[in-house]
Design an enzyme around this catalytic site. Structure first.
Site, short mmCIF file in Angstrom:
data_model
loop_
_atom_site.label_atom_id
_atom_site.label_comp_id
_atom_site.label_asym_id
_atom_site.label_seq_id
_atom_site.Cartn_x
_atom_site.Cartn_y
_atom_site.Cartn_z
CE LYS A 70 40.45 42.67 55.65
NZ LYS A 70 41.31 43.36 54.69
CG ASP A 98 42.66 46.84 53.83
OD1 ASP A 98 43.64 46.65 54.57
OD2 ASP A 98 41.67 46.09 53.81
CE LYS A 100 34.68 37.76 41.72
NZ LYS A 100 35.88 37.41 42.48
P1 ATR Z 1 41.06 39.22 47.26
O1 ATR Z 1 40.21 39.46 48.45
O2 ATR Z 1 42.50 38.91 47.57
O3 ATR Z 1 40.90 40.26 46.19
P2 ATR Z 1 39.31 37.55 45.76
O4 ATR Z 1 38.14 38.37 46.16
O5 ATR Z 1 39.16 36.07 45.66
O6 ATR Z 1 40.54 37.80 46.70
O7 ATR Z 1 39.86 38.12 44.35
C1 ATR Z 1 41.00 37.62 43.75
C2 ATR Z 1 41.23 38.38 42.45
O8 ATR Z 1 42.24 37.69 41.72
C3 ATR Z 1 40.01 38.43 41.56
O9 ATR Z 1 40.05 39.60 40.78
C4 ATR Z 1 40.20 37.18 40.70
O10 ATR Z 1 39.54 37.20 39.47
P3 ATR Z 1 38.00 36.69 39.41
O11 ATR Z 1 37.16 37.83 39.88
O12 ATR Z 1 37.79 36.38 37.96
O13 ATR Z 1 37.91 35.48 40.28
C5 ATR Z 1 41.69 37.25 40.46
N1 ATR Z 1 42.25 35.95 40.12
C6 ATR Z 1 42.52 34.92 40.93
N2 ATR Z 1 43.06 33.89 40.26
C7 ATR Z 1 43.14 34.29 38.95
C8 ATR Z 1 43.62 33.69 37.76
N3 ATR Z 1 44.15 32.45 37.75
N4 ATR Z 1 43.55 34.39 36.60
C9 ATR Z 1 43.04 35.65 36.60
N5 ATR Z 1 42.56 36.27 37.70
C10 ATR Z 1 42.61 35.61 38.85
#
Ligand code: ATR
Length: 293
Positions: free
Chosen positions: A75, A111, A165
């Site tokens: 993307k 989106d 982030k």
């Molecule tokens: P997407 O494109 O679906 O947003 P991503 O960029 O990998 O996928 O982001 C996933 C989100 O879920 C992020 O905000 C991630 O937190 P981090 O930035 O700290 O990685 C969050 N996330 C995923 N697993 C998590 C967990 N076990 N606990 C808390 N946050 C989680």
């Protein structure tokens, strides 16, 4: 022999670029829309390796494609091969829909629009002057934060496991749209207040997605108190996060509508057709049927 009239020599093409693409419901969704509207369009999966992405885009430019969708992991990468990306897509940092006009490619991101349409329909309200709590700051969060800010939200609170982030996402909105984003981490003493002051809470993380169904990004259900609560996840239909919110008197909305409307918005961009209420209902019904198969 059964004669299949659905694809003809005059059919125009649509497709989905990504890797993987096998799991996607977009081909079924868009081909159903074309059948429903009687348009001679065929939507095909276009799985491609990263090093061949540019070649594929060049091939699309010289063939009868009307446009295409882009999914994970391209993307962002696709943007450099597009002739003109919409301002909103640039702010969102990604393109999921491309339209070809006279051999030129125009990039959009549906989106945010898909989320907004689904939210408005289910909640009966938009984001003007609203306070919003967003959980997560990954790829799914950015189009939503940008859209909500553009819609005139009064405040956006963001909490994410990785603070770096959320700080980056806050900068995108604060520096380019409006200075309304405040960042929290999960240990902040004031986090509960931030939840309580919010009219709307949105989960953009993958926490709670199947098979992780007993988990929620909000550990204390006392954070919910009657807000409108939205989860981008659609599998399961009711996550623990939504069930907890419901038990505390919140109006809950799952991610199915967004999935449908980001597709509908793309289809409207390619064809120039705005779907009527009736057609949207039909599309929703076929969509639910596709998902349940
Ligand atoms: P997407 O494109 O679906 O947003 P991503 O960029 O990998 O996928 O982001 C996933 C989100 O879920 C992020 O905000 C991630 O937190 P981090 O930035 O700290 O990685 C969050 N996330 C995923 N697993 C998590 C967990 N076990 N606990 C808390 N946050 C989680």
């Amino acid at each position: 022999m059964i004669i299949d009239y659905s694809v003809t020599g005059k059919s125009k093409l649509l497709g989905l670029i990504g890797n993987p693409v096998e799991h996607s419901i977009s081909p079924q969704l868009h081909n159903s829309l074309s059948r429903m509207l009687g348009l001679d369009l065929v939507y095909v999966p276009l799985r491609v390796d990263r090093e061949k992405l540019e070649t594929l885009v060049k091939a699309i430019k010289v063939t009868d494609f009307l446009g295409f969708n882009v999914t994970i992991p391209y993307k962002r990468d696709i943007m450099k091969f597009i002739d003109e990306n919409a301002k909103e897509a640039i702010l969102m940092g990604s393109v999921n829909t491309v339209k070809k006009i006279d051999g030129r490619l125009y990039g959009y991101n549906t989106d945010g629009e898909g989320f907004l349409r689904a939210f408005r329909e289910a909640a009966g309200t938009g984001f003007k002057d609203k306070k919003v709590m967003m959980i997560g700051a990954g790829g799914a969060a950015r189009p939503i934060a940008v859209k909500i800010a553009l819609e005139g939200a009064e405040k956006i609170n963001i909490v994410n496991r990785t603070t770096q982030k959320s700080v980056e996402l806050a900068e995108v909105v604060n520096e380019n749209i409006a200075e309304i984003v405040q960042v929290y981490n999960f240990e902040d003493k004031t986090l509960k207040l931030a939840f309580e002051e919010s009219d709307i809470i949105i989960n953009t993380t993958s926490v709670g997605m199947s098979p992780d169904v007993n988990n929620s990004p909000v550990k204390d259900i006392g954070y919910f108190n009657g807000q409108i609560v939205y989860d981008l996840i659609y599998n399961p239909i009711k996550t623990k996060f939504l069930a907890d919110a419901e038990s505390r008197g919140c109006k809950i909305i799952n991610g199915l509508g967004m999935l449908l409307y980001q597709g509908i918005s793309a289809y409207e961009i390619w064809t120039g057709i705005k779907l009527s209420e009736d057609k949207l209902k039909d599309a929703y019904n076929s969509f639910v049927k596709i998902l349940s198969e």
